[in-house]
Motif scaffolding. Structure first.
Motif, PDB file in Angstrom:
ATOM      1  N   GLU A 180     -15.725  -4.668  13.370  1.00 34.80           N
ATOM      2  CA  GLU A 180     -16.615  -4.448  12.220  1.00 34.80           C
ATOM      3  C   GLU A 180     -16.098  -3.301  11.340  1.00 34.80           C
ATOM      4  O   GLU A 180     -16.871  -2.477  10.857  1.00 34.80           O
ATOM      5  CB  GLU A 180     -18.050  -4.165  12.679  1.00 34.80           C
ATOM      6  N   LEU A 181     -14.796  -3.278  11.155  1.00 37.92           N
ATOM      7  CA  LEU A 181     -14.165  -2.243  10.335  1.00 37.92           C
ATOM      8  C   LEU A 181     -13.371  -2.896   9.207  1.00 37.92           C
ATOM      9  O   LEU A 181     -12.838  -4.001   9.356  1.00 37.92           O
ATOM     10  CB  LEU A 181     -13.231  -1.363  11.180  1.00 37.92           C
ATOM     11  N   TYR A 182     -13.286  -2.180   8.088  1.00 40.33           N
ATOM     12  CA  TYR A 182     -12.512  -2.632   6.940  1.00 40.33           C
ATOM     13  C   TYR A 182     -11.141  -1.963   6.937  1.00 40.33           C
ATOM     14  O   TYR A 182     -11.009  -0.797   7.326  1.00 40.33           O
ATOM     15  CB  TYR A 182     -13.231  -2.287   5.631  1.00 40.33           C
ATOM     16  N   LEU A 183     -10.144  -2.712   6.502  1.00 41.50           N
ATOM     17  CA  LEU A 183      -8.815  -2.151   6.275  1.00 41.50           C
ATOM     18  C   LEU A 183      -8.692  -1.805   4.798  1.00 41.50           C
ATOM     19  O   LEU A 183      -8.822  -2.684   3.937  1.00 41.50           O
ATOM     20  CB  LEU A 183      -7.731  -3.157   6.675  1.00 41.50           C
ATOM     21  N   VAL A 184      -8.479  -0.534   4.494  1.00 41.62           N
ATOM     22  CA  VAL A 184      -8.428  -0.091   3.103  1.00 41.62           C
ATOM     23  C   VAL A 184      -7.091   0.599   2.844  1.00 41.62           C
ATOM     24  O   VAL A 184      -6.411   1.049   3.768  1.00 41.62           O
ATOM     25  CB  VAL A 184      -9.594   0.865   2.770  1.00 41.62           C
ATOM     26  N   HIS A 185      -6.752   0.667   1.569  1.00 42.70           N
ATOM     27  CA  HIS A 185      -5.525   1.336   1.129  1.00 42.70           C
ATOM     28  C   HIS A 185      -5.863   2.203  -0.068  1.00 42.70           C
ATOM     29  O   HIS A 185      -6.531   1.751  -0.999  1.00 42.70           O
ATOM     30  CB  HIS A 185      -4.461   0.296   0.750  1.00 42.70           C
ATOM     31  N   LYS A 186      -5.433   3.446  -0.025  1.00 40.43           N
ATOM     32  CA  LYS A 186      -5.738   4.356  -1.126  1.00 40.43           C
ATOM     33  C   LYS A 186      -5.118   3.848  -2.423  1.00 40.43           C
ATOM     34  O   LYS A 186      -3.992   3.354  -2.444  1.00 40.43           O
ATOM     35  CB  LYS A 186      -5.203   5.763  -0.822  1.00 40.43           C
ATOM     36  N   ALA A 187      -5.886   3.952  -3.500  1.00 41.98           N
ATOM     37  CA  ALA A 187      -5.392   3.552  -4.808  1.00 41.98           C
ATOM     38  C   ALA A 187      -4.444   4.622  -5.335  1.00 41.98           C
ATOM     39  O   ALA A 187      -4.811   5.799  -5.419  1.00 41.98           O
ATOM     40  CB  ALA A 187      -6.545   3.343  -5.777  1.00 41.98           C
ATOM     41  N   ALA A 188      -3.209   4.208  -5.667  1.00 44.36           N
ATOM     42  CA  ALA A 188      -2.230   5.167  -6.163  1.00 44.36           C
ATOM     43  C   ALA A 188      -2.707   5.777  -7.476  1.00 44.36           C
ATOM     44  O   ALA A 188      -2.664   6.985  -7.678  1.00 44.36           O
ATOM     45  CB  ALA A 188      -0.874   4.487  -6.345  1.00 44.36           C
ATOM     46  N   LYS A 189      -3.171   4.927  -8.367  1.00 39.40           N
ATOM     47  CA  LYS A 189      -3.756   5.366  -9.630  1.00 39.40           C
ATOM     48  C   LYS A 189      -5.066   4.612  -9.812  1.00 39.40           C
ATOM     49  O   LYS A 189      -5.452   3.811  -8.973  1.00 39.40           O
ATOM     50  CB  LYS A 189      -2.799   5.099 -10.804  1.00 39.40           C
ATOM     51  N   LYS A 190      -5.746   4.873 -10.892  1.00 40.59           N
ATOM     52  CA  LYS A 190      -7.020   4.205 -11.138  1.00 40.59           C
ATOM     53  C   LYS A 190      -6.804   2.700 -11.249  1.00 40.59           C
ATOM     54  O   LYS A 190      -6.189   2.203 -12.196  1.00 40.59           O
ATOM     55  CB  LYS A 190      -7.637   4.739 -12.436  1.00 40.59           C
ATOM     56  N   GLY A 191      -7.287   1.968 -10.247  1.00 40.08           N
ATOM     57  CA  GLY A 191      -7.209   0.517 -10.288  1.00 40.08           C
ATOM     58  C   GLY A 191      -5.918  -0.083  -9.783  1.00 40.08           C
ATOM     59  O   GLY A 191      -5.741  -1.291  -9.877  1.00 40.08           O
ATOM     60  N   LEU A 192      -4.994   0.715  -9.248  1.00 40.91           N
ATOM     61  CA  LEU A 192      -3.713   0.194  -8.765  1.00 40.91           C
ATOM     62  C   LEU A 192      -3.616   0.407  -7.256  1.00 40.91           C
ATOM     63  O   LEU A 192      -3.781   1.525  -6.766  1.00 40.91           O
ATOM     64  CB  LEU A 192      -2.542   0.897  -9.467  1.00 40.91           C
ATOM     65  N   VAL A 193      -3.343  -0.679  -6.540  1.00 37.87           N
ATOM     66  CA  VAL A 193      -3.173  -0.630  -5.088  1.00 37.87           C
ATOM     67  C   VAL A 193      -1.793  -1.202  -4.788  1.00 37.87           C
ATOM     68  O   VAL A 193      -1.600  -2.421  -4.784  1.00 37.87           O
ATOM     69  CB  VAL A 193      -4.274  -1.430  -4.366  1.00 37.87           C
ATOM     70  N   ARG A 194      -0.846  -0.331  -4.541  1.00 38.56           N
ATOM     71  CA  ARG A 194       0.547  -0.747  -4.350  1.00 38.56           C
ATOM     72  C   ARG A 194       1.097  -0.225  -3.032  1.00 38.56           C
ATOM     73  O   ARG A 194       0.622   0.792  -2.504  1.00 38.56           O
ATOM     74  CB  ARG A 194       1.407  -0.224  -5.511  1.00 38.56           C
ATOM     75  N   ASP A 195       2.133  -0.901  -2.533  1.00 36.57           N
ATOM     76  CA  ASP A 195       2.793  -0.445  -1.318  1.00 36.57           C
ATOM     77  C   ASP A 195       3.852   0.596  -1.668  1.00 36.57           C
ATOM     78  O   ASP A 195       3.933   1.066  -2.816  1.00 36.57           O
ATOM     79  CB  ASP A 195       3.406  -1.628  -0.569  1.00 36.57           C
ATOM     80  N   GLU A 196       4.682   0.959  -0.683  1.00 35.20           N
ATOM     81  CA  GLU A 196       5.683   2.000  -0.899  1.00 35.20           C
ATOM     82  C   GLU A 196       6.736   1.588  -1.918  1.00 35.20           C
ATOM     83  O   GLU A 196       7.360   2.442  -2.547  1.00 35.20           O
ATOM     84  CB  GLU A 196       6.349   2.360   0.433  1.00 35.20           C
ATOM     85  N   GLU A 197       6.930   0.286  -2.084  1.00 34.32           N
ATOM     86  CA  GLU A 197       7.914  -0.209  -3.045  1.00 34.32           C
ATOM     87  C   GLU A 197       7.302  -0.528  -4.400  1.00 34.32           C
ATOM     88  O   GLU A 197       7.984  -1.077  -5.264  1.00 34.32           O
ATOM     89  CB  GLU A 197       8.622  -1.440  -2.473  1.00 34.32           C
ATOM     90  N   GLY A 198       6.030  -0.206  -4.576  1.00 34.69           N
ATOM     91  CA  GLY A 198       5.378  -0.437  -5.860  1.00 34.69           C
ATOM     92  C   GLY A 198       4.907  -1.852  -6.083  1.00 34.69           C
ATOM     93  O   GLY A 198       4.603  -2.226  -7.224  1.00 34.69           O
ATOM     94  N   ARG A 199       4.810  -2.655  -5.028  1.00 39.34           N
ATOM     95  CA  ARG A 199       4.362  -4.036  -5.169  1.00 39.34           C
ATOM     96  C   ARG A 199       2.877  -4.148  -4.835  1.00 39.34           C
ATOM     97  O   ARG A 199       2.361  -3.420  -3.985  1.00 39.34           O
ATOM     98  CB  ARG A 199       5.176  -4.956  -4.252  1.00 39.34           C
ATOM     99  N   LEU A 200       2.206  -5.074  -5.501  1.00 39.36           N
ATOM    100  CA  LEU A 200       0.791  -5.319  -5.252  1.00 39.36           C
ATOM    101  C   LEU A 200       0.595  -5.848  -3.823  1.00 39.36           C
ATOM    102  O   LEU A 200       1.326  -6.735  -3.384  1.00 39.36           O
ATOM    103  CB  LEU A 200       0.242  -6.331  -6.265  1.00 39.36           C
ATOM    104  N   ILE A 201      -0.383  -5.291  -3.118  1.00 38.57           N
ATOM    105  CA  ILE A 201      -0.652  -5.700  -1.730  1.00 38.57           C
ATOM    106  C   ILE A 201      -1.574  -6.920  -1.770  1.00 38.57           C
ATOM    107  O   ILE A 201      -2.711  -6.836  -2.222  1.00 38.57           O
ATOM    108  CB  ILE A 201      -1.287  -4.556  -0.935  1.00 38.57           C
ATOM    109  N   LEU A 202      -1.077  -8.045  -1.289  1.00 40.78           N
ATOM    110  CA  LEU A 202      -1.829  -9.290  -1.280  1.00 40.78           C
ATOM    111  C   LEU A 202      -2.152  -9.711   0.148  1.00 40.78           C
ATOM    112  O   LEU A 202      -1.403  -9.393   1.087  1.00 40.78           O
ATOM    113  CB  LEU A 202      -1.048 -10.399  -1.983  1.00 40.78           C
ATOM    114  N   ASN A 203      -3.266 -10.439   0.306  1.00 37.76           N
ATOM    115  CA  ASN A 203      -3.645 -11.049   1.581  1.00 37.76           C
ATOM    116  C   ASN A 203      -3.675 -10.039   2.731  1.00 37.76           C
ATOM    117  O   ASN A 203      -3.200 -10.311   3.834  1.00 37.76           O
ATOM    118  CB  ASN A 203      -2.692 -12.200   1.926  1.00 37.76           C
ATOM    119  N   GLY A 204      -4.206  -8.866   2.450  1.00 36.97           N
ATOM    120  CA  GLY A 204      -4.344  -7.857   3.480  1.00 36.97           C
ATOM    121  C   GLY A 204      -3.030  -7.234   3.909  1.00 36.97           C
ATOM    122  O   GLY A 204      -2.969  -6.604   4.970  1.00 36.97           O
TER     123      GLY A 204
END
Length: 210
Positions: A180-204
């Protein structure tokens, strides 16, 4: 005929033709548009004189965007940093005279007090907001999470007394039914959720390779 010859820099010509304000959303975001829409219990086809559904949805969306959970808690005298339990130091316990609050510090996690009976959406419905019509890729869903400002120490010891917890903009990537826990990722900037390579994180975060 040369009158209708399109110039090579046609795009720059259009950019210069700005006539008054625009209703176009110019803010870049990795979140789907429908993920910001509130859930309303209104018929799709209303009677004459009643507020249309689209207008009510837009009204509530604007009202909800003005809310800040950190400010709402602070207005009730709640310090968000004190909501997370920490390791206790028995040799440095405050006395009743030094502290107006109870002597015993917080030791119960917030999950114990979580109640989803009155939530407008189930966890699966929240995650499904990341699916755009006609797409198989699930984008992150916007949210705010109480997380430590120090990521390294926060992962090693979430109850460390040196940590400072704040409400941070995140993208919700996935949900685990068992924990019953959510997996979250900090937003790099307002409205942007990217991985270390700057790509959009899709499908968890799960890639086609697994």
């Amino acid at each position: 005929v040369t009158t209708f010859t399109v110039p090579e820099d046609f795009g720059s010509v259009l950019d210069k033709q700005v006539i008054g304000p625009t209703t176009e959303n110019l803010i870049k975001s990795d979140f789907p548009v429908q993920s910001f829409k509130p859930k309303v219990q209104i018929a799709f086809q209303g009677l004459p004189g009643q507020c249309p559904r689209k207008i009510e949805v837009e009204r509530r969306r604007r009202v909800y965007q003005t809310f800040d959970i950190a400010q709402l808690l602070a207005s009730k005298g709640i310090d968000s940093d004190q909501l997370m339990p920490r390791h206790h130091d028995p040799n440095n316990m405050p006395t009743i005279g030094e502290k107006k609050d109870p002597v015993f510090p917080i030791y119960l996690p917030l999950q114990i007090f979580d109640n989803a009976e009155y939530d407008c959406r189930t966890s699966e419905e929240w995650i499904s907001l990341g699916l755009e019509p006609g797409s198989q890729d699930r984008k992150p869903v916007p949210g705010r999470a109480l997380l430590p400002t120090d990521d390294v120490l926060g992962h090693e010891d979430p109850k460390n007394q040196k940590l400072i917890y704040k409400w941070i903009d995140v993208g919700v990537l996935d949900y685990d039914k068992e924990t019953e826990l959510y997996l979250v990722h900090k937003a790099a900037k307002k409205g942007l959720v990217r991985d270390e390579e700057g790509r959009l994180i899709l499908n968890g975060g799960v890639t086609p390779e697994g």
